[in-house]
Design a protein around this motif. Structure first.
Motif, PDB file in Angstrom:
ATOM      1  N   GLU A 149       0.847  -1.181   0.000  1.00  0.00           N
ATOM      2  CA  GLU A 149       0.000   0.000   0.000  1.00  0.00           C
ATOM      3  C   GLU A 149       0.887   1.237   0.000  1.00  0.00           C
ATOM      4  OE1 GLU A 149      -3.305   2.253   2.829  1.00  0.00           O
ATOM      5  OE2 GLU A 149      -2.907   0.110   3.120  1.00  0.00           O
ATOM      6  N   LEU A 151       0.301   5.527  -0.133  1.00  0.00           N
ATOM      7  CA  LEU A 151      -0.545   6.717  -0.173  1.00  0.00           C
ATOM      8  C   LEU A 151      -2.006   6.383  -0.499  1.00  0.00           C
ATOM      9  CD1 LEU A 151       1.735   9.392  -1.893  1.00  0.00           C
ATOM     10  CD2 LEU A 151       1.554   8.783   0.524  1.00  0.00           C
ATOM     11  N   GLY A 152      -2.473   5.264   0.044  1.00  0.00           N
ATOM     12  CA  GLY A 152      -3.860   4.873  -0.161  1.00  0.00           C
ATOM     13  C   GLY A 152      -4.113   4.030  -1.390  1.00  0.00           C
ATOM     14  N   THR A 182      -3.414  10.066   0.850  1.00  0.00           N
ATOM     15  CA  THR A 182      -3.969   9.062   1.752  1.00  0.00           C
ATOM     16  C   THR A 182      -5.385   9.427   2.175  1.00  0.00           C
ATOM     17  OG1 THR A 182      -1.744   8.583   2.578  1.00  0.00           O
ATOM     18  CG2 THR A 182      -3.593   7.828   3.930  1.00  0.00           C
ATOM     19  N   ASN A 183      -5.663  10.720   2.266  1.00  0.00           N
ATOM     20  CA  ASN A 183      -6.957  11.176   2.764  1.00  0.00           C
ATOM     21  C   ASN A 183      -7.903  11.587   1.645  1.00  0.00           C
ATOM     22  OD1 ASN A 183      -6.600  10.839   5.627  1.00  0.00           O
ATOM     23  ND2 ASN A 183      -5.068  12.458   5.498  1.00  0.00           N
TER      24      ASN A 183
END
Length: 383
Positions: A149, A151-152, A182-183
């Protein structure tokens, strides 16, 4: 010489030997040849990382996604301990594929004879096997596949020696750190098959030169060629940038975002992470394509997107994103038409590559990557 007698790898080698200032598009054989597709599968898709989507789509125990990578069925899932793992998606009994599509499951049950595997790949049970004296369920576990995984994003590879994703893409991470990939939360996911070569669609994403014409009915009027910046690419990726205006508020940095400053707050990155993950990243939303060939003339597309979590508390953000998704669907219809026309043209006896615009610098760098990977793969395969 007839096209079917031309060595497509040699044709690409000659093509990529030219400097960018005099570069041409890749030769037609690179797109239409079964031999070149075989080289891509062996030396690119079997050796590099392939993105199956976003980690937040696999947030809960039992969440899974399947893919086929260079002919190998793979399942990626979240196990009961919260670990993201990938494994072969082939039953160890009579070799049926196991899971299909995306979903959630408590266990992996073979649809053929109900051999049942735990989420860590170990065999839980197999009906009507007690009379086989040599059978021992502890001897069975689905082979693990490398999975990482970043950064998402969730990547898999068949290559045990592939450079870790975070190392390979560290320059990307530094470049877009203020976006905090990631967000971002995935709001939609779809799969499609188009009748074009995967590289035609990849190159279509990599250049915005086509936007005013191909997308005249949607975003073309908002696309100013003079605002597009196409710097030289790097070994693992290329990119270009476009400036957005505040007519589309969710493309701008949210007022709470103190990570981006000045012109960064309205800058869109179009990232092409080799071999085939294509991300449109704005400060407010993202969408992506992850491509895999299905023969020379078809491409399988994983298509998804969503919002930055910065917008999660805004009452109108989801409606704005729904409106954006409708626009993206119309843009996809236009892109499908353009890229399928390009493939039909590539199959013509009259097809010949023309010179590249300065706005097609990413396409040149992509060709360099393809050539380097095939040469490295061939070298590694020699005794």
């Amino acid at each position: 010489m007839a096209k079917d007698q031309i060595d497509p790898v040699e044709a690409l080698r000659q093509n990529t030997a030219q400097p960018f200032e005099s570069a041409r598009a890749m030769p037609p054989e690179v797109y239409t040849s079964d031999a070149f597709l075989s080289a891509e599968l062996d030396h690119i898709f079997r050796r590099d990382w392939y993105c199956i989507g976003r980690a937040d789509a696999l947030a809960n125990p039992g969440d899974y996604a399947t893919c086929e990578l260079a002919g190998q069925p793979i399942v990626v899932l979240r196990d009961r301990d919260g670990t993201l793992r990938a494994m072969s998606n082939v039953c160890l009994h009579r070799m049926s594929t196991l899971l299909h599509g995306r979903g959630n499951t408590r266990a992996i049950v073979c649809p053929y004879h109900a051999w049942t595997y735990n989420l860590d790949g170990s065999l839980r049970g197999a009906p009507a096997m007690s009379l086989n004296k040599s059978f021992c369920k502890e001897d069975y576990a689905l082979p693990a596949i490398r999975c990482e995984e970043w950064l998402g994003w969730v990547f898999v590879t068949l290559n045990p020696e592939a450079q870790p994703v975070a190392e390979k893409l560290q320059q990307v991470a530094a470049m877009v750190a203020g976006y905090d990939m990631t967000n971002y939360t995935e709001a939609f996911y779809e799969e499609h098959v188009w009748d074009t070569n995967w590289k035609v669609l990849a190159e279509n994403f990599m250049e915005s030169y086509h936007l005013p014409v191909c997308h005249a009915g949607t975003i073309g009027g908002l696309s100013k060629l003079e605002d597009m910046v196409c710097p030289p690419g790097l070994p693992a990726f290329n990119y270009h940038t476009i400036l957005k205006d505040d007519a589309l508020r969710i493309a701008m940095a949210h007022p709470s975002n103190d990570r981006l400053h000045g012109v960064e707050r309205r800058t869109t990155f179009l990232l092409a992470l080799y071999p085939s993950l294509l991300i449109t990243l704005t400060p407010g939303y993202f969408w992506y394509l992850s491509l895999h060939p299905r023969g020379p003339g078809q491409v399988h597309i994983r298509f998804g997107g969503g919002m930055s979590d910065d917008y999660a508390g805004d009452a109108d953000a989801q409606q704005n994103f729904s409106d954006l998704k409708e626009l993206l669907d119309r843009v996809n219809i236009e892109d499908r038409g353009c890229t399928e026309k390009v493939y039909r043209g590539l199959c013509s006896d009259a097809a010949a590559p023309g010179h590249l615009s300065h706005l097609e610098r990413p396409n040149y760098d992509f060709a360099q990557y393809l050539m380097a990977m095939i040469e490295a793969g061939r070298a590694a395969a020699r005794p």
